[in-house]
Motif scaffolding. Structure first.
Motif, short mmCIF file in Angstrom:
data_model
loop_
_atom_site.label_atom_id
_atom_site.label_comp_id
_atom_site.label_asym_id
_atom_site.label_seq_id
_atom_site.Cartn_x
_atom_site.Cartn_y
_atom_site.Cartn_z
N GLY A 109 0.80 -1.22 0.00
CA GLY A 109 0.00 0.00 0.00
C GLY A 109 0.83 1.26 0.00
N LEU A 110 2.08 1.19 -0.47
CA LEU A 110 2.92 2.38 -0.55
C LEU A 110 2.48 3.25 -1.73
N LYS A 111 3.03 4.43 -1.81
CA LYS A 111 2.65 5.35 -2.88
C LYS A 111 3.15 4.82 -4.22
N PRO A 112 2.35 4.94 -5.27
CA PRO A 112 2.82 4.50 -6.59
C PRO A 112 3.87 5.46 -7.13
N LEU A 113 4.57 5.02 -8.15
CA LEU A 113 5.59 5.84 -8.78
C LEU A 113 5.00 6.66 -9.93
N ILE A 114 4.07 6.04 -10.68
CA ILE A 114 3.58 6.65 -11.92
C ILE A 114 2.06 6.52 -12.02
N VAL A 115 1.41 7.58 -12.49
CA VAL A 115 -0.01 7.55 -12.86
C VAL A 115 -0.10 7.68 -14.38
N VAL A 116 -0.97 6.88 -15.00
CA VAL A 116 -1.16 6.95 -16.45
C VAL A 116 -2.62 7.27 -16.74
N GLU A 117 -2.84 8.32 -17.54
CA GLU A 117 -4.18 8.70 -17.96
C GLU A 117 -4.27 8.54 -19.48
N PHE B 269 5.45 10.75 -10.98
CA PHE B 269 5.33 10.96 -12.42
C PHE B 269 3.89 10.72 -12.84
N PHE B 270 3.50 11.38 -13.95
CA PHE B 270 2.27 10.97 -14.62
C PHE B 270 2.44 11.06 -16.13
N VAL B 271 1.62 10.26 -16.82
CA VAL B 271 1.67 10.16 -18.28
C VAL B 271 0.29 10.45 -18.83
N THR B 272 0.21 11.22 -19.92
CA THR B 272 -1.03 11.36 -20.66
C THR B 272 -0.79 10.73 -22.02
N HIS B 273 -1.75 9.90 -22.48
CA HIS B 273 -1.46 9.10 -23.67
C HIS B 273 -2.68 8.85 -24.54
N ASN B 274 -2.53 9.03 -25.83
CA ASN B 274 -3.26 8.31 -26.86
C ASN B 274 -2.32 8.23 -28.05
N HIS B 275 -2.78 7.70 -29.18
CA HIS B 275 -1.85 7.50 -30.29
C HIS B 275 -1.48 8.80 -30.98
N ARG B 276 -2.20 9.86 -30.71
CA ARG B 276 -1.82 11.15 -31.25
C ARG B 276 -0.64 11.74 -30.48
N GLU B 277 -0.64 11.53 -29.16
CA GLU B 277 0.34 12.24 -28.33
C GLU B 277 0.56 11.49 -27.03
N THR B 278 1.82 11.35 -26.66
CA THR B 278 2.17 10.84 -25.34
C THR B 278 3.10 11.86 -24.69
N LYS B 279 2.75 12.29 -23.48
CA LYS B 279 3.59 13.24 -22.76
C LYS B 279 3.86 12.72 -21.36
N TYR B 280 5.04 13.08 -20.85
CA TYR B 280 5.50 12.61 -19.55
C TYR B 280 5.78 13.81 -18.66
N PHE B 281 5.39 13.69 -17.38
CA PHE B 281 5.54 14.81 -16.46
C PHE B 281 6.12 14.33 -15.13
N LYS B 282 6.90 15.20 -14.49
CA LYS B 282 7.31 14.97 -13.12
C LYS B 282 6.45 15.85 -12.22
N VAL B 283 6.24 15.41 -10.99
CA VAL B 283 5.40 16.14 -10.04
C VAL B 283 6.24 16.49 -8.82
N ASP B 284 6.23 17.77 -8.45
CA ASP B 284 6.97 18.23 -7.28
C ASP B 284 5.96 18.47 -6.16
N ILE C 235 9.42 8.53 -18.86
CA ILE C 235 9.26 8.01 -17.51
C ILE C 235 10.31 6.92 -17.27
N PRO C 236 10.57 6.57 -16.02
CA PRO C 236 11.59 5.54 -15.76
C PRO C 236 11.16 4.18 -16.30
N HIS C 237 12.13 3.40 -16.73
CA HIS C 237 11.88 1.99 -17.02
C HIS C 237 11.86 1.22 -15.71
N ALA C 238 11.38 0.00 -15.76
CA ALA C 238 11.13 -0.77 -14.52
C ALA C 238 12.41 -1.00 -13.72
#
Length: 733
Positions: free
Chosen positions: A79-87, A114-129, A143-146
Motif C-alpha cells: 500500500g505504498l505510494k505509486p511511482l507513476i499515474v497513467v491517464e 510521475f504521470f503520463v497522458t497518452h493516446n496514439h496522437r500524443e504521449t507526454k511525460y511529467f514529473k510532479v513536485d 518516464i523511468p523503465h522498470a
C-alpha cells in the motif's frame, strides 16, 4: 515477460491486469495497447500495475486512474505510494490542458512522482513536485523503465524536456560559433552544417519516440561507440536520414557533413540533452528564426517575419479545411507552418466532435447492449481514424499535407530550411520548392490558391536583364506528366505561358512594369510580387501581404494602388510600428494589406461600372474637347499654310498638351466617380505594440487575443476587424 493483445473475436479485448474480458471500445483499445507498451518496452510486470483504480472519493462517484504503477510488486502489496499515474484517452479525444491537470490531480492524490497522458496522437511525460503549490508539474522527456535505479530516476527528473526560446536560440548560436571558430566557415556555410546535424537529430528522435527505445542514438556515448564500426558515424546517420527524404530533394545526393570529427562531437554534446521533435512548435519556431536573424542579419539579406505578425496575418484570413495556401517568398516557412497547424487543429477538433456526438447517441440508445455499443463505437472510431491518417491517400490529413500547402523561395538555403521546418512541425513540406517565386513551377500557377500569405523581399529590383532561363523552367518529362495528370489543362496553360517567354525579361510576364518603346523597365520586387499574388489567387481568394508603407502613400505609385483596386476588394490595412522588423535587420516601416480578389460577379460589376463612368465622364467633356481641338487644329493648319515652322510646332505641342491634360482629367474624375459607384468600407488600424521590440524581445501585443494585450486596449485589432466584418456602420459614426 511479454504480453500480446488478446481478442475473442466477439468484440472483446482481454485485460491482463484485471484478468477479465472487456468490450473493445476505442478507449479500452488505447488502454490495453499502452499496457503492452508498459510491460513489453518499459519492463514493468503485471504485479506492479493496477488498472482502473480509484484514487480519491468525490461525493458519490470515484475518480479512477487508468493505470497506477509501483516501483515493485512489494510496494504495491504494502500500500505504498505509486511511482507513476497513467491517464489514457481515446484517439479521437484531443489531449489538452484539462487532461494534464487531471493527470496532475491523480498524481497529487496518490503521491506519485510521475504521470503520463497518452493516446496514439500524443504521449507526454511529467514529473510532479509535491513540495510545490499547484500547478506543480513539469514536462520531461520520458518516464523511468522498470529497472531504473534511484540515481537514474533522479537524473531523469533533472532533464526537463522543454526549454525556452532564448535558451534554444542561444544553444543554436553556440553550435554555430563552434563551427565557425573550429572550421573557419562563413556564417552561411556554418549554418548549412548545423542544418544537416539538426536534420539527423530530429530523424533519430522520431525513431526514438516511435520505438520507445531506451537508447538515445544522438549522444556522444553512442557516437564514440559507433566510431569503432564507422569512420564517421554522424555522416552515416546523415546518409540514412537523407535517404528517408530522397524524393524531396532537401539535400543533394552527394552531400555530406563537412566537419571534423572533433567538431561534430562538440555539437552533439551541446544538443544531446534536448528533444527538438517534442519541443513546442512556438518555442522552436521563434527560437529558430531568432537564431537565423542573428546569424544572417546583413549577411545574406534574409529577413524573417516575427511570429506575432505571422499569427495575426493567418488569423485575419481565417483559413479553413480545404483551403489551398501559397507563399511565393516562403523564407523559413513561418506562414505555411502556422496555416498547417491551424487547419490541423480544426480537423482534429472536428473529428473529436464527430466521435463524441456519435458516442453520446449510442449511449442514449437504450436498445443497444454493451457489446453492440462497443462494436458500433469501434467501427466509427476506425472510420474517423482512417480519415485522419496522413499515410492514407485521400484522407483529410493527407490532403492537408500533400495538396494544400505550397511555397517557393529563390534562395536554396531558405527553401531547404522551410522544408526542414515543416517536417519538424508535422509535414506539408512536399509543396515547397527552391524556385523563383515569379515563375510557375509544379503546383504553383495562376488562379490556384484560396489564400496567399507572404512577406516579399523589399528594396531589390527586377532588372530588364533578369531573364527567364531554361534552367528556371525545365523539369523532367516524367515530372511534367505527373503534374499534367494532377492539375490538368490549367497547368498546361501555365507551363506554356512561361515557356513562351524563355530568354525574355521576367517582367514581360507582368503588367505593372512600365514599358518604354516596347521594352520593360526596372521594377521594385515588392511591386511585382503584388501582381504575382493577385495572379495566383482564385476568384474570391484572400491575400495577406507585408508591404513598405510607400506603396500606400507615395504619389508616384498611384498606378499600383489602382491596379490592385481594379482586381480586388481591400479588406484591411494595418500599419505596424517602425521597429517591427528591426530585429531582423530591416528598418523599413511596413503595413499589412489584406484583400479579397473579385469573384466573377464582382469583377463583372466593377468592369461594367468602370466602363460606364468612363463613358459618362468622356461625354461630360466631349463638346468642350471637340471645340478646343477644332481651334487648336485650325492653328496648326494656319501655321502650315504660312509655312511658319515655329508656329506649327508650337500649335502641335499645344494640341498634344491639351489632349494629354484632358485625358488625365477624365481619368482622375472617372476614377473618383468609380470609387463612389463601387464603394465599400475598408478596415484601418494603426498598431503601436505588436508583440516584439526592436531588439527581438517579447512585448505587449494588441493585434490578437493573447496574454500580453496592453491594459489600455479593450479589444484587439483582430476582434475589432471581426466586428467590422459583421457591421462596419458603428466604425463610421
Amino acid at each position: 515477460m511479454n504480453i500480446e493483445l488478446k481478442r475473442d473475436g466477439n468484440g472483446r479485448i482481454f485485460s491482463h491486469v484485471r484478468q477479465i474480458w472487456l468490450h473493445e471500445t476505442p478507449e479500452e483499445r488505447v488502454r490495453q495497447e499502452y499496457l503492452r507498451t508498459l510491460v513489453n518496452e518499459y519492463g514493468y510486470s503485471l504485479g506492479q500495475i493496477a488498472e482502473e483504480m480509484a484514487v480519491v472519493e468525490r461525493g458519490s462517484s470515484k475518480a479512477r486512474a487508468d493505470f497506477l504503477i509501483w516501483r515493485t510488486p512489494e510496494d504495491k502489496a504494502s500500500g505504498l505510494k505509486p511511482l507513476i499515474v497513467v491517464e489514457c484517452k481515446a484517439d479521437n479525444v484531443t489531449i489538452d490542458q484539462s487532461t494534464y491537470t487531471q493527470g496532475s490531480n491523480y498524481a497529487q492524490y496518490t503521491g506519485a512522482r510521475f504521470f503520463v497522458t497518452h493516446n496514439h496522437r500524443e504521449t507526454k511525460y511529467f514529473k510532479v513536485d509535491h513540495a510545490r503549490m499547484a500547478p506543480n508539474f513539469d514536462e520531461i522527456e520520458d518516464i523511468p523503465h522498470a529497472d531504473a535505479t534511484s540515481k537514474e530516476i533522479d537524473a531523469l527528473i533533472a532533464r526537463l524536456k522543454t526549454f525556452k526560446e532564448d535558451e534554444f536560440a542561444d544553444l543554436l548560436g553556440r553550435c554555430h560559433d563552434i563551427i565557425r571558430n573550429r572550421e573557419h566557415l562563413d556564417p552561411a556555410a556554418a549554418f548549412d552544417e548545423i542544418a544537416k546535424i539538426l536534420f539527423v537529430k530530429t530523424g533519430l528522435e522520431r525513431r526514438l519516440r516511435q520505438g520507445h527505445t531506451r537508447r538515445n542514438l544522438f549522444s556522444t556515448e553512442f557516437v564514440e561507440e559507433q566510431r569503432k564500426i564507422y569512420g564517421d558515424p554522424v555522416d552515416t546517420l546523415f546518409r540514412e536520414t537523407k535517404a528517408e527524404y530522397r524524393a524531396d530533394f532537401i539535400f543533394q545526393n552527394d552531400e555530406k557533413i563537412n566537419l571534423k570529427y572533433a567538431t561534430v562531437i562538440a555539437i552533439v554534446k551541446e544538443l544531446e540533452r534536448y528533444n527538438l521533435s517534442d519541443t513546442s512548435e512556438d518555442i522552436k519556431g521563434i527560437a529558430f528564426e531568432r537564431f537565423l536573424g542573428r546569424t544572417f542579419r546583413g549577411e545574406i539579406g534574409q529577413f524573417f517575419t516575427p511570429r506575432p505578425i505571422v499569427e495575426f496575418m493567418v488569423r485575419m484570413l481565417n483559413p479553413r479545411e480545404g483551403d489551398i495556401v501559397c507563399d511565393p517568398a516562403s523564407g523559413s516557412g513561418g506562414f505555411l507552418i502556422r496555416f498547417f497547424e491551424m487547419v490541423r487543429q480544426q480537423i482534429m477538433a472536428d473529428a473529436d466532435r464527430e466521435y463524441q456526438t456519435y458516442r453520446e447517441a449510442t449511449e442514449a440508445d437504450i436498445s443497444l447492449t454493451e457489446a453492440d455499443r462497443a462494436h458500433l463505437l469501434s467501427e466509427r472510431y476506425s472510420e474517423i481514424q482512417q480519415s485522419l491518417d496522413p499515410s492514407i491517400e485521400g484522407s483529410r490529413m493527407w490532403k492537408l499535407s500533400n495538396r494544400c500547402i505550397y511555397g517557393t523561395d529563390a534562395n536554396d538555403r531558405m527553401a531547404r530550411t522551410s522544408k526542414m521546418n515543416m517536417i519538424m512541425h508535422g509535414d506539408g513540406h512536399g509543396g515547397v520548392h527552391h524556385h523563383n517565386g515569379f515563375l510557375n513551377v509544379n503546383g504553383i500557377f495562376e488562379e490556384r490558391f484560396d489564400i496567399i500569405l507572404t512577406n516579399p523581399p523589399f528594396g531589390a529590383s527586377v532588372e530588364p536583364t533578369d531573364v527567364v532561363l531554361d534552367g528556371d523552367i525545365h523539369i523532367s518529362p516524367d515530372v511534367e506528366r505527373l503534374y499534367e495528370e494532377r492539375y490538368g489543362e490549367p497547368y498546361k496553360l501555365a507551363r506554356r505561358k512561361v515557356n513562351a517567354v524563355k530568354g525574355q525579361p521576367i517582367a514581360t510576364l507582368f503588367q505593372l512594369p512600365k514599358k518604354n518603346s516596347g521594352k520593360v523597365s526596372k521594377v521594385k520586387t515588392e511591386i511585382l510580387f503584388i501582381e504575382r499574388c493577385l495572379d495566383l489567387l482564385k476568384p474570391g481568394g484572400r491575400l495577406g501581404i507585408v508591404l513598405p508603407e510607400g506603396i500606400f502613400n507615395n504619389p508616384s505609385l498611384a498606378y499600383v494602388r489602382e491596379f490592385v483596386e481594379d482586381r480586388a476588394k481591400i479588406l484591411a490595412v494595418v500599419s505596424l510600428p517602425q521597429e517591427t522588423f528591426m530585429s531582423s535587420g530591416a528598418s523599413v516601416k511596413a503595413s499589412l494589406l489584406f484583400l479579397r480578389k473579385f469573384d466573377e460577379q464582382e469583377r463583372a460589376d466593377f468592369n461594367a461600372k468602370k466602363v460606364a463612368v468612363q463613358i459618362e465622364t468622356e461625354s461630360k467633356y466631349a463638346d468642350e474637347i471637340t471645340a478646343a481641338c477644332v481651334r487648336l487644329e485650325a492653328a496648326i493648319s494656319a501655321a502650315k499654310k504660312s509655312r511658319d515652322a515655329v508656329a506649327r510646332k508650337t500649335a502641335q505641342k499645344n494640341l498634344t498638351t491639351y489632349q494629354k491634360t484632358m485625358n488625365e482629367r477624365i481619368r482622375l474624375e472617372a476614377r473618383t466617380l468609380l470609387k463612389e459607384r463601387f464603394d465599400y468600407p475598408v478596415f484601418m488600424y494603426e498598431a503601436e505594440h505588436v508583440g516584439i521590440t526592436a531588439t527581438a524581445e517579447a512585448d505587449d501585443n494588441e493585434l490578437y487575443p493573447n496574454p500580453r494585450v496592453p491594459t489600455n486596449v479593450d479589444k484587439t485589432a483582430l476582434e475589432l476587424f471581426r466586428e467590422f466584418e459583421k457591421d462596419p456602420t458603428p466604425f463610421f459614426v
